[in-house]
Design an enzyme around this catalytic site. Structure first.
Site, PDB file in Angstrom:
ATOM      1  N   LYS A  13      -6.224  -2.869  -3.577  1.00 17.17           N
ATOM      2  CA  LYS A  13      -5.785  -4.031  -4.370  1.00 17.17           C
ATOM      3  C   LYS A  13      -4.923  -4.976  -3.544  1.00 17.17           C
ATOM      4  CE  LYS A  13      -3.619  -1.847  -7.604  1.00 17.17           C
ATOM      5  NZ  LYS A  13      -3.767  -0.452  -7.157  1.00 17.17           N
ATOM      6  N   ARG A  88      -0.948  -2.644 -16.131  1.00 13.14           N
ATOM      7  CA  ARG A  88      -1.192  -1.273 -15.705  1.00 13.14           C
ATOM      8  C   ARG A  88      -1.271  -0.310 -16.870  1.00 13.14           C
ATOM      9  NH1 ARG A  88       0.307  -1.427 -10.037  1.00 13.14           N
ATOM     10  NH2 ARG A  88       0.129   0.606  -9.076  1.00 13.14           N
ATOM     11  N   ARG A 127      -1.710   5.788   5.295  1.00  9.27           N
ATOM     12  CA  ARG A 127      -0.668   4.768   5.235  1.00  9.27           C
ATOM     13  C   ARG A 127       0.715   5.402   5.337  1.00  9.27           C
ATOM     14  NH1 ARG A 127      -0.364   0.651   0.265  1.00  9.27           N
ATOM     15  NH2 ARG A 127       0.395   2.461  -0.842  1.00  9.27           N
ATOM     16  N   ARG A 133       6.000   4.655   3.357  1.00  8.81           N
ATOM     17  CA  ARG A 133       6.429   4.185   2.033  1.00  8.81           C
ATOM     18  C   ARG A 133       6.890   5.376   1.211  1.00  8.81           C
ATOM     19  NH1 ARG A 133       2.474   0.176  -1.312  1.00  8.81           N
ATOM     20  NH2 ARG A 133       2.651   1.656  -3.028  1.00  8.81           N
ATOM     21  N   ARG A 144       0.751   9.403  -9.017  1.00 11.25           N
ATOM     22  CA  ARG A 144       0.309   8.018  -9.244  1.00 11.25           C
ATOM     23  C   ARG A 144      -1.151   7.992  -9.705  1.00 11.25           C
ATOM     24  NH1 ARG A 144       1.586   6.072  -3.540  1.00 11.25           N
ATOM     25  NH2 ARG A 144       0.462   4.176  -4.077  1.00 11.25           N
TER      26      ARG A 144
END
Ligand code: B4P
Length: 188
Positions: A13, A88, A127, A133, A144
């Site tokens: 996204k 969401r 990532r 992160r 998530r």
């Protein structure tokens, strides 16, 4: 164009929103990016959001909806926008309808990037190695994805029922996915 971008964490996204918005010459509004900027700046909003984000949970609707309402009131989005990561859950989708109706405008498309569990897991773990992160650890990624399945996935039917849904395969090279998105949006 006024559009929302849907898809599980890791579907691309954020990656594709920037590219698509440039092609369409409209601003991107990423709720995740706004939250992360606030966490970094140690603002009151950032302090509220951080505990939810680092647990892989959604930030409460009251906080998120107010933030989006403020952002949609700004001048640069009067001609269009691409919302990345909002709505969401079904309540946020209803709130977005209210916000847009208050502004006397309509949503043109809900664009969903499709990617399977194994692929998104692989991307987010990669990532994590690069960016570090806080919400990219394996247990938080799993959380998530669970939140996505229960809270966000129902939005596919919500927008499909209104004839707004465009689905695009998110597997493959980033450029190829962008090309599919541009073609799908052009065909709308
Ligand atoms: P987001 O910032 O939206 O994070 P995300 O869902 O993980 O997607 P992101 O855009 O970062 O990743 P992308 O798929 O582009 O949300 C983070 C948190 O903020 C949420 O968990 C929540 O707590 C909070 N939040 C945000 N919006 C909210 C809302 N509306 N309500 C409540 N809470 C909210 O990319 C992932 C990786 O894949 C990247 O490393 C990228 O390089 C790679 N990638 C992309 N495309 C690829 C491809 N084609 N091939 C290979 N790799 C690819």
């Amino acid at each position: 164009m006024r559009a929302v971008l849907l898809g599980p964490p890791g579907a691309g996204k954020g990656t594709q929103a920037a590219r698509l918005a440039e092609r369409l010459n409209i601003p991107t509004i990423s709720t995740g990016d706004i939250f992360r900027a606030n966490v970094k700046g140690d603002t009151e909003l950032g302090r509220k959001a951080q505990e939810y984000m680092s647990a892989g949970a959604l930030v409460p609707d009251q906080v998120t909806n107010a933030m989006v309402r403020d952002r949609l009131a700004q001048d640069d989005v009067t001609q269009g926008f691409l919302l990345d990561g909002y709505p969401r859950n079904p309540d946020q989708a209803v709130e977005l309808d209210t916000l847009l109706s208050d502004l006397d405008v309509k949503l043109d498309a809900a664009i969903e990037i499709i990617a399977d569990f194994d692929e998104v897991m692989k991307r987010l773990i990669k990532r994590a190695e690069i960016d570090g992160r806080a919400d990219d650890t394996e247990p938080v990624i799993r959380k998530r994805l669970e939140v996505y399945a229960t809270s966000t996935a129902p939005l596919t039917a919500y927008y499909s029922g209104r004839g707004l849904l465009i689905q695009v395969d998110g597997i493959g090279a980033v450029d190829d996915v962008t090309a599919r998105l541009v073609a799908a949006v052009d065909g709308k």
